[in-house]
Design an enzyme around this catalytic site. Structure first.
Site, PDB file in Angstrom:
ATOM      1  CG  ASN A  86      -0.091  -0.054   2.363  1.00  0.00           C
ATOM      2  OD1 ASN A  86       0.490   0.942   2.908  1.00  0.00           O
ATOM      3  ND2 ASN A  86      -0.269  -1.028   3.146  1.00  0.00           N
ATOM      4  CG  PHE A 119      -2.621   4.975  13.613  1.00  0.00           C
ATOM      5  CD1 PHE A 119      -1.741   5.147  14.796  1.00  0.00           C
ATOM      6  CD2 PHE A 119      -2.422   6.416  12.970  1.00  0.00           C
ATOM      7  CE1 PHE A 119      -1.152   6.071  15.333  1.00  0.00           C
ATOM      8  CE2 PHE A 119      -1.810   7.548  13.340  1.00  0.00           C
ATOM      9  CZ  PHE A 119      -1.030   7.499  14.545  1.00  0.00           C
ATOM     10  CE  LYS A 151      -7.816  -4.467  14.457  1.00  0.00           C
ATOM     11  NZ  LYS A 151      -7.103  -4.514  13.282  1.00  0.00           N
TER      12      LYS A 151
HETATM   13  O1  PMT Z   1       2.780   5.973   6.493  1.00  0.00           O
HETATM   14  P1  PMT Z   1       2.235   7.411   6.099  1.00  0.00           P
HETATM   15  O2  PMT Z   1       2.420   7.758   4.814  1.00  0.00           O
HETATM   16  O3  PMT Z   1       2.773   8.472   6.814  1.00  0.00           O
HETATM   17  O4  PMT Z   1       0.597   7.329   6.485  1.00  0.00           O
HETATM   18  C1  PMT Z   1       0.178   7.202   7.456  1.00  0.00           C
HETATM   19  C2  PMT Z   1      -0.941   6.050   7.734  1.00  0.00           C
HETATM   20  C3  PMT Z   1      -2.125   6.675   6.851  1.00  0.00           C
HETATM   21  C4  PMT Z   1      -0.526   4.689   7.339  1.00  0.00           C
HETATM   22  C5  PMT Z   1      -1.352   5.819   9.190  1.00  0.00           C
HETATM   23  O5  PMT Z   1      -1.800   7.265   9.763  1.00  0.00           O
HETATM   24  C6  PMT Z   1      -2.536   4.939   9.381  1.00  0.00           C
HETATM   25  O6  PMT Z   1      -3.681   5.209   9.486  1.00  0.00           O
HETATM   26  N1  PMT Z   1      -1.991   3.709   9.861  1.00  0.00           N
HETATM   27  C7  PMT Z   1      -3.085   2.615  10.011  1.00  0.00           C
HETATM   28  C8  PMT Z   1      -3.140   1.751   8.742  1.00  0.00           C
HETATM   29  C9  PMT Z   1      -4.075   0.351   8.918  1.00  0.00           C
HETATM   30  O7  PMT Z   1      -3.583  -0.263   8.621  1.00  0.00           O
HETATM   31  O8  PMT Z   1      -5.222   0.825   9.108  1.00  0.00           O
HETATM   32  P2  PMT Z   1      -6.302  -0.362   9.471  1.00  0.00           P
HETATM   33  O9  PMT Z   1      -7.735   0.380   9.737  1.00  0.00           O
HETATM   34  O10 PMT Z   1      -6.472  -1.218   8.235  1.00  0.00           O
HETATM   35  O11 PMT Z   1      -6.022  -1.198  10.708  1.00  0.00           O
HETATM   36  C10 PMT Z   1      -6.231  -0.866  12.016  1.00  0.00           C
HETATM   37  C11 PMT Z   1      -4.832  -1.162  13.274  1.00  0.00           C
HETATM   38  O12 PMT Z   1      -4.909  -2.569  13.044  1.00  0.00           O
HETATM   39  C12 PMT Z   1      -3.874  -0.587  12.761  1.00  0.00           C
HETATM   40  O13 PMT Z   1      -3.425  -0.046  13.814  1.00  0.00           O
HETATM   41  C13 PMT Z   1      -3.005  -1.512  12.224  1.00  0.00           C
HETATM   42  O14 PMT Z   1      -1.533  -1.220  12.195  1.00  0.00           O
HETATM   43  C14 PMT Z   1      -3.357  -2.643  12.622  1.00  0.00           C
HETATM   44  N2  PMT Z   1      -3.303  -3.933  11.813  1.00  0.00           N
HETATM   45  C15 PMT Z   1      -3.927  -4.083  10.726  1.00  0.00           C
HETATM   46  C16 PMT Z   1      -4.011  -5.298   9.784  1.00  0.00           C
HETATM   47  C17 PMT Z   1      -3.260  -6.155  10.509  1.00  0.00           C
HETATM   48  N3  PMT Z   1      -3.004  -7.245   9.607  1.00  0.00           N
HETATM   49  N4  PMT Z   1      -2.651  -6.098  11.368  1.00  0.00           N
HETATM   50  C18 PMT Z   1      -2.654  -5.109  12.401  1.00  0.00           C
HETATM   51  O15 PMT Z   1      -2.147  -4.963  13.244  1.00  0.00           O
END
Ligand code: PMT
Length: 399
Positions: free
Chosen positions: A205, A318, A336
């Site tokens: 991504n 996040f 979570k």
């Molecule tokens: O890196 P940049 O360009 O500065 O951009 C920042 C960002 C947009 C990436 C950051 O601000 C952000 O939003 N990060 C989280 C992205 C994400 O994966 O979001 P999600 O809604 O899909 O996941 C929710 C949470 O679960 C996140 O904390 C993620 O790290 C975690 N996760 C998700 C999937 C997975 N398989 N394992 C996880 O731990």
């Protein structure tokens, strides 16, 4: 106090002091330059006066100024940094000699002192210099180790002034450290993960890592021990911070779990790929062999697993959303077992992925919320760490 005193001595690396001033100014800090007499053989004081906006000090008793300026200035600063520092100034400070403004000022200063040596390797490693450094360290003076590389004398070796970024990062930690973060390990994840199909193709991504790297820097400046677990990004490793480079979601999972028992806080800002290829190939798949459909599997949800294993750690997630951000983020926070959720709208191009700025909502399990309006990722990180500090202090956890 927003003033730093920067002592500049007669080393060929004196030009790097200009970058140090600029980096402090980016942090809204005022820099008062103090030059030794011999340093003025390399650069005129007016050069630093123009850069810093403050008249450079060289002489101990300047008739035009306050007669005991070394005492008045000592009360105004939050740090004395000497960069570059020669063997001579280190020896003078170690023996308490006070025969010019800088050495006299050192004795009057009550704030932290940081020294960044720069000299020939033999001079740096000489037992006398090392004994002087040890003496100053024992007195509480901090040092930025010089780096190895090409030296002005034409030799390779240790003695090169550390990078301005590293010097400023360590300075900021000395000024900004807070008791609440002392002896606390904060694990930050950043960037994307890559799920390989074959040696050249992968699923990933747009995450640049900027958000996570700023969070790691901010946590380090506040005095925490920081481990930054980073997916593949183009950013240089932040000074002072242990960086673990990973590629896939499974790599990231293992790296986070390695530190989890010892961590006080985990901030998952990485954009972990949700899917991986069911089958991968060690060889490049030929175009004609590519199937019309490729099966995907779910990757491990690292944060969900951390939520299940939680024993007192503060978990910050996040959420990258494109619609109904708060509703979806609330659901993820609950599932979570998070203590704080940071939500950004990644359908916008002026914030979120890749941008230097972000705008986020902070959500807490008790229903509290706070908007951090659009600002730099650095300032967003500052606000988030302030909230985390308050939570660690009040031990408001979702265990
Ligand atoms: O890196 P940049 O360009 O500065 O951009 C920042 C960002 C947009 C990436 C950051 O601000 C952000 O939003 N990060 C989280 C992205 C994400 O994966 O979001 P999600 O809604 O899909 O996941 C929710 C949470 O679960 C996140 O904390 C993620 O790290 C975690 N996760 C998700 C999937 C997975 N398989 N394992 C996880 O731990």
């Amino acid at each position: 106090m927003n003033k730093i005193a920067l002592g500049v001595t007669s080393s060929i690396s004196i030009f790097k002091a200009a970058d140090i001033i600029r980096l402090f100014q980016k942090e809204d800090l005022t820099v008062q330059v103090i030059m030794t007499d011999r340093a003025t053989n390399f650069i005129q004081p007016e050069f630093f006066t123009a850069l810093s906006g403050q008249p450079t000090i060289v002489k101990l008793f300047d008739q035009k100024k306050h007669p005991i300026e070394h005492i008045t200035l000592a009360a105004e600063i939050s740090l004395l940094l000497i960069a570059p520092a020669t063997a001579n100034i280190i020896a003078k400070l170690a023996s308490g000699l006070a025969d010019d403004f800088l050495s006299t000022f050192y004795l009057a200063v009550k704030s932290p002192v940081l020294i960044a040596p720069a000299m020939n390797e033999a001079m740096f490693l000489h037992p006398q210099t090392q004994a002087n450094i040890k003496k100053l360290r024992d007195l509480g003076v901090a040092f930025v180790e010089p780096e190895s590389g090409y030296l002005a004398c034409g030799q390779q070796g240790s003695g090169r002034l550390a990078s301005p970024e590293k010097i400023v990062q360590i300075s900021l930690r000395l000024i900004r450290q807070q008791p609440v973060f002392k002896d606390k390990l904060i694990v930050v994840t950043a960037g994307p993960t890559r799920e390989a199909l074959d040696p050249i193709r992968f699923l990933s991504n747009r995450s640049s890592g900027k958000m996570g790297y700023e969070l790691a820097r901010e946590a380090y400046e506040r005095g925490a021990e920081v481990v930054l677990i980073s997916g593949p990004v183009e950013l240089p490793p932040p000074a002072g911070i242990k960086v673990e480079k990973v590629i896939s979601a499974e790599d990231m999972r293992q790296a986070v779990l390695k530190y989890y028992d010892r961590a006080s806080v985990v901030i998952m800002s990485a954009a972990v790929s949700d899917f991986k290829f069911s089958q991968t190939s060690q060889e490049k798949i030929k175009k004609e062999d590519l199937p019309s459909a490729i099966k995907l599997d779910r990757t491990p949800d690292i944060l969900e697993e951390l939520g299940r294993l939680k024993r007192g750690q503060l978990l910050v997630g996040f959420a990258a959303e494109t619609s109904e951000p708060k509703v979806r983020a609330q659901e993820k926070m609950k599932r979570k077992k998070l203590d704080l959720m940071v939500v950004n709208d990644v359908s916008r191009h002026d914030i979120g992925f890749e941008s230097d700025d972000n705008e986020v909502y902070l959500l807490w399990p008790d229903g509290r919320e706070r908007l951090i309006g659009k600002t730099s990722k650095k300032k967003v990180s500052r606000e988030i760490l302030t909230e985390i500090g308050a939570m660690v202090n009040g031990r408001k956890g979702n265990n």
